[in-house]
Design a protein around this motif. Structure first.
Motif, PDB file in Angstrom:
ATOM      1  N   PHE A   1       0.808  -1.216   0.000  1.00 19.52           N
ATOM      2  CA  PHE A   1       0.000   0.000   0.000  1.00 19.52           C
ATOM      3  C   PHE A   1       0.843   1.268   0.000  1.00 19.52           C
ATOM      4  O   PHE A   1       0.316   2.350  -0.295  1.00 19.52           O
ATOM      5  N   ALA A   2       2.123   1.179   0.371  1.00 17.85           N
ATOM      6  CA  ALA A   2       2.926   2.388   0.584  1.00 17.85           C
ATOM      7  C   ALA A   2       3.014   3.256  -0.667  1.00 17.85           C
ATOM      8  O   ALA A   2       2.684   4.457  -0.630  1.00 17.85           O
ATOM      9  N   LEU A   3       3.471   2.696  -1.786  1.00 19.54           N
ATOM     10  CA  LEU A   3       3.603   3.482  -3.016  1.00 19.54           C
ATOM     11  C   LEU A   3       2.256   3.948  -3.552  1.00 19.54           C
ATOM     12  O   LEU A   3       2.126   5.122  -3.938  1.00 19.54           O
ATOM     13  N   PRO A   4       1.230   3.083  -3.619  1.00 19.63           N
ATOM     14  CA  PRO A   4      -0.074   3.566  -4.086  1.00 19.63           C
ATOM     15  C   PRO A   4      -0.618   4.739  -3.273  1.00 19.63           C
ATOM     16  O   PRO A   4      -1.162   5.692  -3.840  1.00 19.63           O
ATOM     17  N   LEU A   5      -0.476   4.684  -1.957  1.00 16.09           N
ATOM     18  CA  LEU A   5      -0.964   5.779  -1.122  1.00 16.09           C
ATOM     19  C   LEU A   5      -0.178   7.053  -1.378  1.00 16.09           C
ATOM     20  O   LEU A   5      -0.755   8.141  -1.514  1.00 16.09           O
ATOM     21  N   LEU A   6       1.136   6.936  -1.442  1.00 11.92           N
ATOM     22  CA  LEU A   6       1.979   8.108  -1.647  1.00 11.92           C
ATOM     23  C   LEU A   6       1.640   8.794  -2.966  1.00 11.92           C
ATOM     24  O   LEU A   6       1.430  10.013  -3.010  1.00 11.92           O
ATOM     25  N   VAL A   7       1.561   8.021  -4.032  1.00  9.97           N
ATOM     26  CA  VAL A   7       1.279   8.601  -5.347  1.00  9.97           C
ATOM     27  C   VAL A   7      -0.154   9.130  -5.409  1.00  9.97           C
ATOM     28  O   VAL A   7      -0.406  10.215  -5.947  1.00  9.97           O
TER      29      VAL A   7
ATOM     30  N   LEU B   1       6.955  13.842  -2.831  1.00 10.84           N
ATOM     31  CA  LEU B   1       7.949  13.493  -3.851  1.00 10.84           C
ATOM     32  C   LEU B   1       9.290  13.170  -3.205  1.00 10.84           C
ATOM     33  O   LEU B   1       9.953  12.184  -3.567  1.00 10.84           O
ATOM     34  N   ALA B   2       9.706  13.986  -2.230  1.00 10.83           N
ATOM     35  CA  ALA B   2      10.967  13.733  -1.532  1.00 10.83           C
ATOM     36  C   ALA B   2      10.899  12.424  -0.746  1.00 10.83           C
ATOM     37  O   ALA B   2      11.848  11.627  -0.752  1.00 10.83           O
TER      38      ALA B   2
ATOM     39  N   LEU C   1      12.251   6.655   0.261  1.00  6.79           N
ATOM     40  CA  LEU C   1      11.790   5.274   0.453  1.00  6.79           C
ATOM     41  C   LEU C   1      12.314   4.358  -0.649  1.00  6.79           C
ATOM     42  O   LEU C   1      12.636   3.192  -0.395  1.00  6.79           O
ATOM     43  N   HIS C   2      12.402   4.893  -1.857  1.00  6.18           N
ATOM     44  CA  HIS C   2      12.950   4.077  -2.948  1.00  6.18           C
ATOM     45  C   HIS C   2      14.433   3.824  -2.739  1.00  6.18           C
ATOM     46  O   HIS C   2      14.912   2.690  -2.898  1.00  6.18           O
TER      47      HIS C   2
END
Length: 243
Positions: free
Chosen positions: A111-117, A166-167, A172-173
């Motif tokens: 869920f981390a990336l979907p939520l962030l984007v 974005l930062a 995280l990446h």
């Protein structure tokens, strides 16, 4: 296109992109807890339902005078929503359903990336909506302050949040292999976002001040950070320690 319609289009795009990213992350990460299709559907449904309920409860806490105006007429209760409430509500929903179906392990990293984007895209819509969205900051004399249409330059807190996300995504990446426990990337996202909102909401109008002058959103952020307090040392090492 009017601001409200534009915001709706951008928000729908955020949901669509977020869902597609969740499907991709579920396949890419191959998390054991999401290996079973039926179980993963229940977890996704719990996240959506919990987020919807939490978003509404968060609005009631943030601005109870507006939400309950004219009560028992429910129309005002059905109006606003909050991202912080949605995140915490989704978290509660997923944890409850995992206990009910006996699912073991963390599903958060999917869920981390979907939520962030999704949140980042949504904030573009908030910015374009101007005053109607009520996500702007307090009046400011800074050179980048924005007049949203009433002649008063304000902190463009929507853009602050977009830049922060974005930062955070880049961090995280870059540190994706440094987290030692399953779910820590999601926990790091939650802690960072809640901490950011705790501070950035200090330069937003407070619709209803609780003890200490804190807004309802800030109190929810404090509650979320307390939930993750035992994970903070480990998450800090994952984010900043040398690999």
């Amino acid at each position: 296109m009017e601001a409200a319609g534009l915001h709706t289009v951008v928000e729908a795009s955020a949901y669509f992109v977020g869902f597609r990213l969740f499907v991709r992350e579920r396949r890419r990460l191959a998390l054991p807890v999401l290996a079973d299709t039926d179980r993963s559907v229940w977890i996704a449904f719990a996240a959506i339902a919990g987020a919807a309920i939490g978003a509404k409860l968060g609005y009631w806490i943030e601005d109870p005078l507006a939400a309950f105006a004219g009560f028992p007429d429910a129309r005002r209760l059905l109006e606003g929503k909050t991202i912080v409430g949605a995140l915490l509500g989704g978290l509660v929903g997923v944890e409850l359903v995992k206990r009910i179906v006996g699912a073991q392990g963390s599903s958060g990293d999917a869920f981390a990336l979907p939520l962030l984007v999704g949140i980042a895209i949504g904030r573009i819509g908030c910015y374009l909506s101007g005053l109607a969205d009520h996500t702007y900051g307090n009046p400011s004399t800074l050179p980048w302050a924005v007049d949203f249409g009433d002649g008063i330059p304000r902190h463009p807190t929507q853009l602050y949040e977009l830049a922060f996300l974005l930062a955070l995504g880049l961090v995280l990446h870059a540190r994706r292999n440094a987290f030692v426990r399953a779910g820590d990337r999601f926990r790091a996202f939650m802690v960072a976002y809640l901490a950011f909102r705790l501070f950035v909401d200090a330069i937003k109008p407070v619709p209803y001040a609780y003890p200490g002058g804190l807004s309802g959103i800030q109190l929810l952020c404090v509650a979320g950070l307390c939930y993750y307090c035992r994970d903070l040392p480990r998450l800090g090492r994952g984010l900043w320690a040398r690999s």
